[in-house]
Design an enzyme around this catalytic site. Structure first.
Site, PDB file in Angstrom:
ATOM      1  N   LYS A  81       0.845  -1.188   0.000  1.00 51.63           N
ATOM      2  CA  LYS A  81       0.000   0.000   0.000  1.00 51.63           C
ATOM      3  C   LYS A  81       0.884   1.243   0.000  1.00 51.63           C
ATOM      4  O   LYS A  81       1.893   1.308   0.706  1.00 51.63           O
ATOM      5  CB  LYS A  81      -0.906  -0.027   1.231  1.00 51.63           C
ATOM      6  N   SER A 150      -9.474   1.800   2.474  1.00 51.14           N
ATOM      7  CA  SER A 150      -8.520   2.610   1.740  1.00 51.14           C
ATOM      8  C   SER A 150      -7.422   1.791   1.059  1.00 51.14           C
ATOM      9  O   SER A 150      -6.641   2.312   0.279  1.00 51.14           O
ATOM     10  CB  SER A 150      -7.860   3.607   2.710  1.00 51.14           C
ATOM     11  N   SER A 174     -10.509  -0.842   6.395  1.00 51.02           N
ATOM     12  CA  SER A 174      -9.777  -0.690   5.142  1.00 51.02           C
ATOM     13  C   SER A 174      -9.030  -1.912   4.640  1.00 51.02           C
ATOM     14  O   SER A 174      -8.386  -1.864   3.602  1.00 51.02           O
ATOM     15  CB  SER A 174      -8.793   0.475   5.265  1.00 51.02           C
TER      16      SER A 174
END
Length: 446
Positions: A81, A150, A174
């Site tokens: 990420k 996210s 997330s």
């Protein structure tokens, strides 16, 4: 050459490496080819380093051929990420404010990945500052839909066979929610299992690292690799971690006792998600105890929001002040609201959080896991948000280990996950229970 090596699990690829039927270069090449073929539409990657990935893979092959020691992820591609620092590629945090941002050091978990022999492919797309405003990633199952957030790109990259493993973070929902939407396994271990040093901080009290994989065992293995004590992380605990992979591979000695909470916000479930979950609970039968949740559990949703919003305003104050004109219109009202939270209100919320942790520690004396939705239903249409995190909020607040199993399919054919939540620091038992649930459902389908 193995057919479609990019679709192999970690255990399958590692076995082929050991037999000499596959090299890391061949696996990485296949993954890069699949990224080239589909990422123009899916947009899972914020930064990709093909040359660097192939160089890492070649070095992994050289080490293996030389008979040197190898790690548990030797030669395996992994996506990160784009809030996780790396010394050799930018970390841009989902916002043009940090475009091209470089750091001199790897995050602690990246150091552990490198030590385990993983090939770092690049950075996967995140929402703006890992919060509410979506970026460009699409759902691989239907690009008219969101992958969730996210950790949008991490979930999408695994679901699209770009990489077998990816790392995300969860401050509310997330990891579990995008895993549900994209049909992957998503695992968020107990808060403090994985170091957050070198990651964007949005909430020192709530930020947690999680993983995506296409098998339960792979998710467990990756978590074993990146777990460990880090004295630089205030929530990292100085004691051994549960053996995740061993837990996922173990047989339950007795049928686990599960709980299902009837919570007021269960009315947010779509009809297909509700029907699917009811069918799962019916198959598991007497092992599931249904109970009405106390109102205090529902009230914890507001507590999580208060802590999250207060802390991101503290941690990212300089960013918001210096670049307000570059902050999205989605995030601005959240920041404005967070800045109205008083120190007393924040401290009261932290006290309630501690009470929730104590409640669940006592609750799990009698139960092995809670069974719950991973999300409200199928992934929302792209452009309408990243989905409601409500079915993750309580467990994240309490720091509990959570796993999303890709078990259901919605009315339009998109995946819907089923979530299991376990007691803190008994992640191995949760994964063992998850494997048991999978077996029970598979046998019922025969």
């Amino acid at each position: 050459m193995i057919a479609e090596p990019h679709k192999l699990s970690v255990s399958e690829a590692s076995a082929f490496f050991a037999s000499g039927r596959l090299s890391s270069v061949q696996l990485v090449t296949a993954c890069l080819a699949e990224i080239e073929r589909t990422d123009g539409t899916i947009k899972a990657w914020a930064y990709l380093d093909p040359e660097g990935a192939l160089a890492q893979a070649a070095e992994c092959d050289r080490i293996r051929q030389a008979g040197m020691a190898i790690g548990p992820l030797h030669g395996i591609p992994v996506g990160l990420k784009d809030i996780i620092d790396t010394r050799d590629m930018p970390t841009q945090r989902g916002t043009p404010i940090f475009a091209g941002r470089e750091t001199a050091h790897d995050a602690r978990l990246v150091e552990l990945l490198r030590g385990a022999g993983a090939v770092i492919m690049g950075k996967t797309v995140t929402t703006e500052l890992a919060f509410v405003h979506a970026n460009e990633t699409r759902n691989p199952h239907n690009t008219d839909h969101s992958p969730g957030g996210s950790s949008s790109g991490s979930a999408a990259a695994v679901a699209a066979y770009h990489v077998p493993l990816a790392i995300g973070t969860q401050t509310n929902g997330s990891v579990i929610r995008p895993a549900s939407f994209c049909g992957t396994f998503g695992f968020k271990p107990t808060r403090g299992v994985i170091s957050r040093t070198g990651l964007l901080q949005t909430s020192i009290s709530l930020d947690q690292v999680g993983v995506f994989a296409r098998t339960l065992g792979d998710a467990a293995l990756l978590t074993d690799v990146i777990g460990g004590y880090d004295g630089h992380d205030t929530l990292s605990f100085a004691r051994p971690r549960p053996a995740m992979a061993a837990g996922a591979a173990a047989d339950a000695p007795v049928s686990p006792d599960l709980a299902w909470f009837d919570i007021p916000f269960n009315d947010r479930l779509t009809a297909d998600a509700r029907e699917g979950l009811e069918a799962v609970v019916e198959i598991l039968g007497p092992q599931v105890t249904r109970m009405t949740a106390a109102d205090t559990l529902s009230n914890l949703v507001a507590v999580q929001g208060r802590i999250h919003e207060y802390e991101i305003c503290q941690h990212q104050a300089e960013v918001f002040d210096a670049h307000w004109d570059r902050i999205s219109e989605t995030l601005k009202p959240v920041v404005a609201r967070g800045r109205q939270i008083t120190q007393t209100e924040y401290e009261d919320a932290l006290a309630v959080k501690a009470s929730a942790e104590a409640f669940f520690a006592n609750f799990f004396v009698d139960y092995d896991a809670i069974i719950a939705p991973s999300a409200t239903g199928e992934a929302p249409v792209f452009g309408t948000g990243t989905g409601d995190p409500i079915f993750c909020t309580l467990w994240t607040l309490a720091g509990l280990p959570c796993v999303s199993l890709p078990l259901l399919v919605g009315e339009t054919g998109l995946p819907i996950g089923v979530q299991l939540i376990g007691p803190a620091e008994k992640d191995d038992r949760l994964l063992r229970t998850a494997a048991w649930v999978q077996t029970q459902l598979a046998e019922a389908a025969e």
